[in-house]
Design a protein around this motif. Sequence first.
Motif, PDB file in Angstrom:
ATOM      1  N   ALA A 131      28.639  27.808  33.567  1.00 25.73           N
ATOM      2  CA  ALA A 131      29.451  28.738  32.983  1.00 25.73           C
ATOM      3  C   ALA A 131      30.043  29.300  34.504  1.00 25.73           C
ATOM      4  CB  ALA A 131      29.647  29.704  32.082  1.00 25.73           C
ATOM      5  N   THR A 132      31.215  28.442  34.513  1.00 26.22           N
ATOM      6  CA  THR A 132      31.986  29.083  35.747  1.00 26.22           C
ATOM      7  C   THR A 132      32.459  30.720  35.706  1.00 26.22           C
ATOM      8  OG1 THR A 132      34.366  28.137  35.033  1.00 26.22           O
ATOM      9  CG2 THR A 132      32.533  26.910  35.952  1.00 26.22           C
ATOM     10  N   TRP A 133      32.479  31.311  36.755  1.00 28.32           N
ATOM     11  CA  TRP A 133      32.988  32.705  36.919  1.00 28.32           C
ATOM     12  C   TRP A 133      34.688  31.954  35.890  1.00 28.32           C
ATOM     13  CZ3 TRP A 133      31.284  36.846  37.940  1.00 28.32           C
ATOM     14  CH2 TRP A 133      29.746  37.400  38.154  1.00 28.32           C
ATOM     15  N   ARG A 134      35.481  31.205  36.447  1.00 25.95           N
ATOM     16  CA  ARG A 134      36.843  31.259  35.603  1.00 25.95           C
ATOM     17  C   ARG A 134      36.652  30.944  33.739  1.00 25.95           C
ATOM     18  NH1 ARG A 134      38.842  27.221  33.169  1.00 25.95           N
ATOM     19  NH2 ARG A 134      40.433  26.524  32.740  1.00 25.95           N
ATOM     20  N   ASP A 135      35.676  31.249  33.457  1.00 27.90           N
ATOM     21  CA  ASP A 135      34.771  30.684  32.037  1.00 27.90           C
ATOM     22  C   ASP A 135      34.631  32.141  31.622  1.00 27.90           C
ATOM     23  OD1 ASP A 135      35.352  27.954  31.814  1.00 27.90           O
ATOM     24  OD2 ASP A 135      33.426  27.776  32.176  1.00 27.90           O
ATOM     25  N   ILE A 136      34.152  32.726  32.575  1.00 26.28           N
ATOM     26  CA  ILE A 136      33.396  34.080  31.637  1.00 26.28           C
ATOM     27  C   ILE A 136      34.768  35.111  32.088  1.00 26.28           C
ATOM     28  CG2 ILE A 136      31.976  36.323  32.416  1.00 26.28           C
ATOM     29  CD1 ILE A 136      29.992  33.260  33.914  1.00 26.28           C
ATOM     30  N   ILE A 137      35.573  34.918  33.230  1.00 27.96           N
ATOM     31  CA  ILE A 137      36.538  35.840  33.098  1.00 27.96           C
ATOM     32  C   ILE A 137      37.774  35.550  31.813  1.00 27.96           C
ATOM     33  CG2 ILE A 137      38.690  36.965  34.168  1.00 27.96           C
ATOM     34  CD1 ILE A 137      36.907  36.183  36.384  1.00 27.96           C
ATOM     35  N   ALA A 138      38.228  33.945  31.623  1.00 32.81           N
ATOM     36  CA  ALA A 138      39.101  34.178  30.431  1.00 32.81           C
ATOM     37  C   ALA A 138      38.014  34.106  28.751  1.00 32.81           C
ATOM     38  CB  ALA A 138      39.163  32.311  30.569  1.00 32.81           C
ATOM     39  N   ASP A 139      36.997  34.685  28.805  1.00 33.22           N
ATOM     40  CA  ASP A 139      36.648  35.304  27.567  1.00 33.22           C
ATOM     41  C   ASP A 139      36.585  36.073  27.341  1.00 33.22           C
ATOM     42  OD1 ASP A 139      34.419  33.732  25.468  1.00 33.22           O
ATOM     43  OD2 ASP A 139      33.030  35.423  26.505  1.00 33.22           O
ATOM     44  N   ASP A 192      38.969  38.273  24.036  1.00 40.36           N
ATOM     45  CA  ASP A 192      37.780  38.941  23.175  1.00 40.36           C
ATOM     46  C   ASP A 192      39.330  40.241  23.745  1.00 40.36           C
ATOM     47  OD1 ASP A 192      36.046  39.587  22.653  1.00 40.36           O
ATOM     48  OD2 ASP A 192      35.149  41.167  23.059  1.00 40.36           O
ATOM     49  N   CYS A 193      39.701  40.069  24.681  1.00 46.35           N
ATOM     50  CA  CYS A 193      40.810  41.720  24.903  1.00 46.35           C
ATOM     51  C   CYS A 193      42.433  40.939  24.665  1.00 46.35           C
ATOM     52  CB  CYS A 193      40.439  42.262  25.989  1.00 46.35           C
ATOM     53  SG  CYS A 193      39.056  42.629  26.480  1.00 46.35           S
ATOM     54  N   ASN A 194      41.814  40.366  23.321  1.00 43.60           N
ATOM     55  CA  ASN A 194      43.786  39.788  23.255  1.00 43.60           C
ATOM     56  C   ASN A 194      44.026  39.474  24.664  1.00 43.60           C
ATOM     57  OD1 ASN A 194      43.242  40.689  20.753  1.00 43.60           O
ATOM     58  ND2 ASN A 194      43.374  42.847  20.682  1.00 43.60           N
ATOM     59  N   GLY A 195      43.937  38.112  25.441  1.00 45.48           N
ATOM     60  CA  GLY A 195      44.433  38.319  26.532  1.00 45.48           C
ATOM     61  C   GLY A 195      45.070  38.971  28.000  1.00 45.48           C
ATOM     62  N   ARG A 196      44.601  40.183  27.836  1.00 43.40           N
ATOM     63  CA  ARG A 196      44.989  41.138  28.775  1.00 43.40           C
ATOM     64  C   ARG A 196      44.127  42.348  28.857  1.00 43.40           C
ATOM     65  NH1 ARG A 196      50.316  42.993  30.057  1.00 43.40           N
ATOM     66  NH2 ARG A 196      50.714  44.873  30.409  1.00 43.40           N
ATOM     67  N   LEU A 236      41.461  45.532  35.078  1.00 46.16           N
ATOM     68  CA  LEU A 236      40.144  44.910  36.294  1.00 46.16           C
ATOM     69  C   LEU A 236      38.910  45.725  35.247  1.00 46.16           C
ATOM     70  CD1 LEU A 236      39.436  42.843  38.194  1.00 46.16           C
ATOM     71  CD2 LEU A 236      39.881  44.332  39.996  1.00 46.16           C
ATOM     72  N   GLU A 237      38.825  46.797  35.488  1.00 51.16           N
ATOM     73  CA  GLU A 237      37.353  47.714  35.321  1.00 51.16           C
ATOM     74  C   GLU A 237      37.381  47.448  33.824  1.00 51.16           C
ATOM     75  OE1 GLU A 237      36.468  50.425  37.497  1.00 51.16           O
ATOM     76  OE2 GLU A 237      37.837  49.469  38.888  1.00 51.16           O
ATOM     77  N   GLU A 238      37.989  47.291  33.259  1.00 55.70           N
ATOM     78  CA  GLU A 238      36.991  46.525  31.675  1.00 55.70           C
ATOM     79  C   GLU A 238      36.621  44.892  32.087  1.00 55.70           C
ATOM     80  OE1 GLU A 238      36.563  46.311  27.613  1.00 55.70           O
ATOM     81  OE2 GLU A 238      36.681  48.088  29.279  1.00 55.70           O
ATOM     82  N   ILE A 239      36.883  44.614  32.647  1.00 61.47           N
ATOM     83  CA  ILE A 239      37.076  43.363  32.306  1.00 61.47           C
ATOM     84  C   ILE A 239      34.895  43.193  34.092  1.00 61.47           C
ATOM     85  CG2 ILE A 239      36.974  40.458  34.271  1.00 61.47           C
ATOM     86  CD1 ILE A 239      39.756  41.657  34.160  1.00 61.47           C
ATOM     87  N   TYR A 240      35.638  44.353  34.761  1.00 62.89           N
ATOM     88  CA  TYR A 240      34.152  44.419  35.340  1.00 62.89           C
ATOM     89  C   TYR A 240      33.169  44.967  34.176  1.00 62.89           C
ATOM     90  CZ  TYR A 240      36.576  44.859  39.965  1.00 62.89           C
ATOM     91  OH  TYR A 240      36.851  44.803  40.669  1.00 62.89           O
ATOM     92  N   ARG A 241      33.049  45.906  33.672  1.00 60.74           N
ATOM     93  CA  ARG A 241      32.383  46.660  32.626  1.00 60.74           C
ATOM     94  C   ARG A 241      31.887  45.812  31.851  1.00 60.74           C
ATOM     95  NH1 ARG A 241      31.694  47.889  28.291  1.00 60.74           N
ATOM     96  NH2 ARG A 241      33.713  47.425  26.730  1.00 60.74           N
ATOM     97  N   ARG A 242      32.627  44.647  31.244  1.00 60.40           N
ATOM     98  CA  ARG A 242      32.441  43.951  30.895  1.00 60.40           C
ATOM     99  C   ARG A 242      31.217  42.502  31.351  1.00 60.40           C
ATOM    100  NH1 ARG A 242      35.506  42.807  24.887  1.00 60.40           N
ATOM    101  NH2 ARG A 242      36.527  44.688  24.872  1.00 60.40           N
ATOM    102  N   TRP A 265      45.615  42.370  34.399  1.00 58.75           N
ATOM    103  CA  TRP A 265      44.738  40.784  34.416  1.00 58.75           C
ATOM    104  C   TRP A 265      45.222  40.271  33.250  1.00 58.75           C
ATOM    105  CZ3 TRP A 265      45.160  37.962  38.788  1.00 58.75           C
ATOM    106  CH2 TRP A 265      45.262  38.569  39.653  1.00 58.75           C
ATOM    107  N   CYS A 266      46.276  38.891  33.159  1.00 58.84           N
ATOM    108  CA  CYS A 266      46.116  38.547  31.340  1.00 58.84           C
ATOM    109  C   CYS A 266      45.374  36.969  31.570  1.00 58.84           C
ATOM    110  CB  CYS A 266      46.861  39.535  30.524  1.00 58.84           C
ATOM    111  SG  CYS A 266      48.851  38.766  31.626  1.00 58.84           S
TER     112      CYS A 266
END
Length: 127
Positions: free
Chosen positions: A60-68, A72-76, A79-85, A121-122
Amino acid sequence: MENIIIKAQHNCVSDRRTYGGRFIPIVHEYVLLLRKETPLVIPFLMTYRVNSDIRDMPGATWRDIIADILEDCNGRAPLEEIYRRVEGHKRAQSQQWWKEKVRQTLQINPRTFEKADRGIWCLVKHA
């Protein structure tokens, strides 16, 4: 390899056809005789279903991870939520500057991610 046998072909479908041009019909075939050192051992592949987190998969690339995460967050997501996950997963644990890597990935992939607002981010919607 134990032996190679070259034998004439008989009763072929192509024997009953007429071909034009420079076609050369096959009139013989090769038979390879192979000796297996362990005849009772048969290699095979088993498939099975596993529920695994994409963030922990080695390919898995970082792009794959963040896109996933954004999917999961309905496309949006902020940044803090992305960090948390991302935090706590193998990919983040193996890199000291993983938050910086997340921000870099968001910024260098404009075909995948776009900044919706300050700190938000979305996923880019493709038509």
